[in-house]
Design an enzyme around this catalytic site. Structure first.
Site, PDB file in Angstrom:
ATOM      1  N   LYS A 179       2.656  11.620  -0.179  1.00  0.00           N
ATOM      2  CA  LYS A 179       1.962  10.659  -1.038  1.00  0.00           C
ATOM      3  C   LYS A 179       2.246   9.252  -0.504  1.00  0.00           C
ATOM      4  O   LYS A 179       3.321   8.704  -0.697  1.00  0.00           O
ATOM      5  CB  LYS A 179       2.432  10.749  -2.488  1.00  0.00           C
ATOM      6  N   GLY A 232      11.420   3.108  -1.947  1.00  0.00           N
ATOM      7  CA  GLY A 232      10.721   2.226  -2.874  1.00  0.00           C
ATOM      8  C   GLY A 232      11.721   1.460  -3.720  1.00  0.00           C
ATOM      9  O   GLY A 232      12.867   1.253  -3.316  1.00  0.00           O
ATOM     10  N   SER A 233      11.296   1.059  -4.891  1.00  0.00           N
ATOM     11  CA  SER A 233      12.147   0.249  -5.767  1.00  0.00           C
ATOM     12  C   SER A 233      13.252   1.091  -6.378  1.00  0.00           C
ATOM     13  O   SER A 233      13.129   2.312  -6.532  1.00  0.00           O
ATOM     14  CB  SER A 233      11.310  -0.384  -6.870  1.00  0.00           C
ATOM     15  N   VAL A 236      12.080   2.900  -9.759  1.00  0.00           N
ATOM     16  CA  VAL A 236      11.358   4.167  -9.569  1.00  0.00           C
ATOM     17  C   VAL A 236      12.273   5.208  -8.953  1.00  0.00           C
ATOM     18  O   VAL A 236      12.234   6.390  -9.311  1.00  0.00           O
ATOM     19  CB  VAL A 236      10.098   3.952  -8.710  1.00  0.00           C
ATOM     20  N   GLY A 237      13.125   4.776  -8.020  1.00  0.00           N
ATOM     21  CA  GLY A 237      14.042   5.705  -7.373  1.00  0.00           C
ATOM     22  C   GLY A 237      14.945   6.425  -8.359  1.00  0.00           C
ATOM     23  O   GLY A 237      15.212   7.630  -8.219  1.00  0.00           O
ATOM     24  N   GLU A 389      16.011  -8.560  -5.937  1.00  0.00           N
ATOM     25  CA  GLU A 389      15.198  -8.445  -4.722  1.00  0.00           C
ATOM     26  C   GLU A 389      13.843  -9.119  -4.957  1.00  0.00           C
ATOM     27  O   GLU A 389      13.106  -8.739  -5.866  1.00  0.00           O
ATOM     28  CB  GLU A 389      14.994  -6.982  -4.346  1.00  0.00           C
TER      29      GLU A 389
END
Length: 487
Positions: A179, A232-233, A236-237, A389
């Site tokens: 994805k 990713g962030s 979300v991780g 970040e």
């Protein structure tokens, strides 16, 4: 309204390009010119993901039986196709994501090198002979694939990051459901076409585009998917890790960074300035290893600051396709707004803007998501611009009185991905190596820079404490079997 003159890009499932079961698509927009649509990308449903995961599960039965050198030969063929199409892929990447054409070409060729490296890993040892206490027995280890791997990747490196996950997954005998980020799904399609042209068996690699809430979450929850590798962030991780843990799937997370560069009193200032600019502002600061905090000794602070500002004033911001452009746009309008929001927070907290701080207003840039390279002074370690970040071209200058102060501030964040120091003092170097909590340390070099043959990953909230790339990759994509044979 969807233009019939602009191509809609499809999913790749079981060796075929397929329309999604929904009719929903979204435009992939050039961040340098929001009126330039690169293509339309499908917003797939869970039904499409189901087809892809079933195909990967069925293909795994035969793919895992091939010898690793044979699987490696397929990757060599993919590498040749990627190299042949490098100019086209780089141009699409620049139009879709915004980075300069030279950076996009470099990333694509790095993808070629990644494929060839892991193709060669198919010829390496995957086990050890271990002495047994029984003198009539043979005991040894081997490695086996974990099964179907879900690959979820971000938009900032749309060729390199997918390939440094997909290539080892395949050579070690896994099959893949990929994805990509929606923002760079056209670039991802161009990469997957190289796998198709190389003749991989049907179902070995599958790509499904769509939202993280549907396709990403579906990958996390799907019982056919045995492992998930995510970049990713950290927000979300964490959800990916929690979902995978809940059903016992293996997971690998590479997330954020708030990377410092320390400029010691004895540093080569010209070298430090060049590396700070390159590490912090190239790719518009949209690298997980980008320099964000600049910790400068008070004795050379003013001189360093002036040299830095003089160089930054020379940078050319513009469309990445133009040969004279040094820095392109933010990758999307959302990313631009996020960066501008952080800049406002910095101002509100009392930091002083020395350069930039605004959206670019030149006439030729008004249709794009351009922001000025920004430098803050008077930054304190507890400010949001020194803690969170930003993922944009923003440098926070922090004055320190000693190396000990710099090391304390360097570690005073929730992340620990990369860090660098500029010094000629061996004692400073050893203290830096021993004290900084980061997975990638660079001495007299910029913080942004990952070599494909070396392990890559972070500490604290920057990763799940695993490592990608190099021979470390096999730790995630395989499981160890111990065999005992009695005569």
């Amino acid at each position: 309204m969807v233009s019939t003159l602009i191509k809609t890009y499809k999913n790749f499932i079981n060796g075929e390009w397929k329309n999604a079961t929904t009719e929903h698509v979204e435009a992939s927009i050039n961040p340098a010119d929001k009126f330039d649509i690169i293509g339309y990308v499908q917003k797939s449903s869970i039904v499409d993901l189901e087809q892809a995961t079933y195909s990967a599960k069925e293909a795994h039965k035969q793919w895992k039986k091939l010898s690793a050198p044979v699987r490696g030969e397929y990757l060599y063929k993919v590498a040749s196709q990627l190299e042949k199409n490098a100019d086209d892929i780089a141009e699409v990447m620049t139009r879709e994501m915004g980075k300069t054409l030279s950076e996009a070409k470099g990333e694509t060729l790095r993808g070629v090198a990644i494929l060839r490296y892991f193709a060669g890993e198919g010829m390496r040892s995957i086990g050890d002979v271990i002495p047994s206490t029984d003198n009539e027995a043979l005991m040894f280890t081997t490695r086996v694939p974990i099964g179907v791997v879900g690959v979820i990747t971000p938009w900032n490196f749309p060729v390199a990051i997918p390939l440094w996950k997909i290539a080892p997954a395949l050579v070690y005998g896994n099959t893949v459901v990929f994805k990509p980020a929606q923002e760079t799904a056209v670039t991802a399609t161009k990469v997957i076409q190289c796998f198709e042209e190389a003749g991989l068996p049907k179902g070995v690699i599958n790509m499904v585009t769509g939202s993280g809430a549907i396709i990403g979450q579906g990958i996390v929850e799907h019982p056919y998917i045995n492992g998930i590798t995510f970049t990713g962030s950290d927000e979300v991780g964490k959800l990916v890790g929690e979902g995978a843990l809940a059903r016992g799937a293996k997971y690998q997370l590479e997330m954020g960074g708030k990377n410092p560069v320390i400029v010691a009193e004895d540093a080569d200032l010209d070298l430090a300035v060049e590396a700070t600019i390159s590490g912090g502002l190239r790719s518009t600061g949209q690298k997980c290893t980008a320099t964000s905090r600049v910790l400068v000794h008070s004795g050379i602070y003013d001189e360093f600051k002036q040299k830095l500002l003089n160089k930054i004033k020379e940078l050319k911001v513009g469309n990445g396709l133009n040969s004279d452009t040094w820095m392109g746009p933010c990758a999307s309008e959302n990313q631009l707004n996020s960066v501008l929001s952080f800049i406002q927070k910095g101002i509100q907290e009392g930091a002083k803007i020395l350069h930039g701080g605004k959206q670019c207003d030149a006439e030729e840039l008004r249709n794009g998501f351009f922001v000025e390279p920004t430098v803050f002074d008077n930054v304190k370690s507890n400010m949001k611009i020194a803690q969170e970040e930003i993922f944009g071209p923003v440098l926070a200058l922090i004055k320190v009185d000693s190396l000990e102060d710099a090391l304390d501030i360097a570690n005073d964040v929730k992340y620990g991905l990369s860090a660098s120091i500029f010094t000629t003092n061996i004692s400073n170097i050893l203290s830096f190596i021993n004290e900084v909590d980061a997975g990638l340390l660079r001495i007299n070099s910029e913080s942004a820079g990952v070599e494909l043959q070396a392990p890559f990953g972070g500490m604290k909230l920057s990763s799940s404490h695993s490592r990608e790339q190099g021979q470390a990759a096999k730790e995630f994509f395989t499981a160890i079997k111990t065999i005992f044979i009695k005569r």
